[in-house]
Design a protein around this motif. Sequence first.
Motif, mmCIF file in Angstrom:
data_model
loop_
_atom_site.group_PDB
_atom_site.id
_atom_site.type_symbol
_atom_site.label_atom_id
_atom_site.label_comp_id
_atom_site.label_asym_id
_atom_site.label_seq_id
_atom_site.Cartn_x
_atom_site.Cartn_y
_atom_site.Cartn_z
ATOM 1 N N UNK A 130 81.716 -16.800 37.980
ATOM 2 C CA UNK A 130 82.310 -16.660 36.653
ATOM 3 C C UNK A 130 81.212 -16.639 35.613
ATOM 4 N N UNK A 131 80.464 -15.552 35.592
ATOM 5 C CA UNK A 131 79.384 -15.451 34.613
ATOM 6 C C UNK A 131 79.096 -13.972 34.396
ATOM 7 N N UNK A 132 78.907 -13.611 33.132
ATOM 8 C CA UNK A 132 78.652 -12.205 32.823
ATOM 9 C C UNK A 132 77.358 -11.697 33.434
ATOM 10 N N UNK A 133 76.467 -12.604 33.779
ATOM 11 C CA UNK A 133 75.185 -12.157 34.334
ATOM 12 C C UNK A 133 75.346 -11.472 35.693
ATOM 13 N N UNK A 134 76.517 -11.574 36.280
ATOM 14 C CA UNK A 134 76.764 -10.835 37.515
ATOM 15 C C UNK A 134 76.788 -9.335 37.226
ATOM 16 N N UNK A 135 77.118 -9.002 35.984
ATOM 17 C CA UNK A 135 77.256 -7.587 35.641
ATOM 18 C C UNK A 135 76.252 -7.107 34.617
ATOM 19 N N UNK A 136 75.897 -8.001 33.696
ATOM 20 C CA UNK A 136 75.008 -7.626 32.597
ATOM 21 C C UNK A 136 73.650 -8.280 32.764
#
Lengths: 439, 433
Positions: free
Chosen positions: B385-391
């Motif tokens: 649950x973290x945007x760093x997986x995508x960005x």
Amino acid sequence: MARSRSDEIPLVRVSELQKYFWENDSLLDRLLGDEPVAVRAVDGVSFDIYEGETLGLVGESGCGKSTTGETLLRLQEPTGGAVEFDGQNVYDLEGADLKAFRREAQAVFQDPFSSLDPRMTVGRIVRQPLDIHGVGSKTDRRTKVQDLLERVGLAADHVDRYPHEFSGGQRQRIGIARALALEPEFIVLDEPTSALDVSVQAQVLNLLDDLQDEFGLTYLLISHDLSVIRHVCDRVAVMYLGEIVEIGPSEDIFESPRHPYTEALLESVPRASTEERDRERETISGDVPSPRDPPSGCRFRTRCPKIIPPDDLEITQPEYRAVMTLRERIESRNITLEAVSDEAERSDGDLEVDSMDAFVQGLKTQVLEASLDPRHQEVVDAAIADLAEERWEEAEVRLAEMYASVCEQENPLLTQDDHPAACHLHDPPVIAEHTIENP
Amino acid sequence: MPSIPDSRANTEGGCEMIQKPLLRVRDLETRFFTEEGQVNAVEKLTLDIHDGEVFGIVGESGSGKSVTARSVLGLLESPGRVTGGELWYRDETFADTVRADHPDAVDGDYVDLESLPSNVRRTLRGTHFSMIFQDPMSSLNPSIPVGEQIAEAVEAQRRARANPRSVASRTQGYGLSQYLMSTVMGSRKYVKSESLERAVELLELVGIPDAPLRAKEYPHEYSGGMLQRAMIAQALAGEPKVLIADEPTTALDVTIQAQILDLLTELQEETGMTILLITHNLGVVARMCDRVGVMYAGEIVERGTLADVFDDPVHPYTQGLLGSIPDLEGIGARLQPIPGNVPSLLDHEMGGRCYFADRCPKAMEECLEHPPEFDVDGSSHHATRCYLAETTYSEARALDADYFGSAEPLEDAADEPVEPARSDGGNTEEDSR
Ligand SMILES: Nc1ncnc2c1ncn2[C@@H]1O[C@H](COP(=O)(O)OP(=O)(O)OP(=O)(O)O)[C@@H](O)[C@H]1O
Ligand code: SF4
Ligand code: SF4
Ligand SMILES: [Mg+2]
């Protein structure tokens, strides 16, 4: 920190320190004629702490770590031994000297939830030592408290708040601020981070490190957590059942431990890495014996995976360990015979109750942890046959004659070197040439 | 009839676990309704647990680990309540047993335990699900010999197995009257001798030396490690399929912890049971678990195989947790603590942002909106649950250092520039995927 400091004068010198607690010691017990029982919490420990260093004291619960810390601060009266602080025997101090010692030596305790008085504001808690020792004017003290709070990472305007308004890590900071108030030289840190989460523990460990640099503090860090000890300490003393079994520079203790107990401790810690799954490790069996009745000789011998067999005996280490554990249980009468007879009865339908063979086999599966070579099996079977007739002493003697170890007869002393260990494997030559067959 | 939402582990190819999961937890929500307000102890928790695996849940104090375990077992006490979500358990026989009375709760060989009445659900306890705790005295009665207590568990489980549909309440009643009688009448035996024999076998199985003697002793005559073993024996009495272990070694010394962990591994290998292991100790997770979920503020913020989470963590909290532990293997550099404290979980204080944002060294504008769970490339089990997986982290979108105010002035970060987590410098990818 420096490695060999034997030419330096230590800040703290602990010699043969003993602290016993007494049970069955009430008036009633005496009237009833019950003998008082000594709980030998600390049983003759000696170590030095040099200025500016951190000495770690590590060991399992109940081994006497905290009692050592409290007794050396004279928060408990010793049963025997001496502690020198700055060259003076702490237990001889009186009046102004004692007061000075109380300023120079401070403590931070484990539980940030119970070690702070919930009815006092944070400001009063931190100020209290200043009040007691009458340091400075009232405004001086107030400024000092605010400085201290800021120094440990709290805000100066926290002075009027109460402990329950703070998290565990923050409360531990309050305890540290209080310990620093009198500008001590030496602080005993008793499990200062055990009640904290790892992320917060890291904050507090870093803080302690900074404060040490800044104020030239000397620490005794008591902890059961080997990773914390390794991270923080210059030298480490390992305690087991009231005694120090090994002491030396941190790196040596962790890289090349000499005492089998230290080895077992290090082996047991699970590492937080993906390799941990496949790490082969040897665990030790059994529990720590009671300090009311510690084992003779080496206190670790009831669990030691390297216990030394008699010189002329051919036996593998697992066999020997199993036999020694059996002896232990026979000597403490810690075996139920009736249950085995029941079992023999049950399994062979009440015909075989008297059959010695069934008894011996039945008991053996109960009480023996390894299978033995025929030679040893014969002796052990004979001892178990003794038990069938409740001849406990005969079983004891039979096994002792063959299997008595130097480890149960002589208490190993700490060797005299840079990295002393109390284990017969490290006795000076002559006796030391035992070859141990490891599994 | 409801249908079970698909899970990643199943839909993606190349996954070695072909079997359907044993447990599928979907969006589980647990709330405590307290005087200070509503506590969101477990928040939209989604998990698959497979047959025979050891699944770890790791996190700091108050992150919701124990409440998760109790929710799965249906053991919550007021003011706690599961307020949403599904809990699918795969067991063909059980599905057949409850299908007639509760058709809505059944889908194929899965049963949604959350839609069963509590008396039916209770029949699973001990026989299908068992739990062990940090404190053995929470499941052992001090006034009854250990062997007898385990024998009691054996009998209760036999009864439950013999008639899973109706014994629920009777099992309870029996347990209670038995309890009352045995406390009043001391150690008189109310259990059959064959149950006692089984109890002794169980004590032997968990490595209690001289079990026949020990069975007759009371809990206070046991050492801490032995109590732990006795509690495990009691939990195994009903041959459960799933063992939930909540901090089973936290109160123990390391040498004893090693013994108990070895025992759990052995029992797992022998019986093939599934273990849900809850702990705050990353070393214990590394020793025991096949897969792991990291909890923070009631959520699983990252999950995957042990290697996914330990070697390629994406969530800054996971990285921070790993960077906070002092290393046993070498004098580490300065530790990299996570600044600040664990949040309170009070609903009105949580807000709609990423719950970690106020402590996160990489918080960005998008983090003000609560992140959903993202897949992480490279492993079919890895999610976070973290945007760093995508960005990629970008300074330009970074939130101001004092965006969340300096209510917590205790940040170590106050004296040092914040550098993201990880002390070993290994995995701090500024470009984290
Ligand atoms: N009986 C209760 N009443 C109110 N709130 C509760 C209750 N039990 C738990 N909570 C809350 O639920 C949240 C999660 O608690 P939980 O016990 O699951 O944490 P945990 O991860 O197991 O922590 P620990 O590592 O300390 O055991 C916490 O905020 C806690 O305060
Ligand atoms: S003295 Fe003997 S029992 Fe003690 S640690 Fe050394 S080898 Fe082991
Ligand atoms: S979503 Fe944003 S704030 Fe939350 S952990 Fe990821 S980067 Fe940090
Ligand atoms: Mg818990």
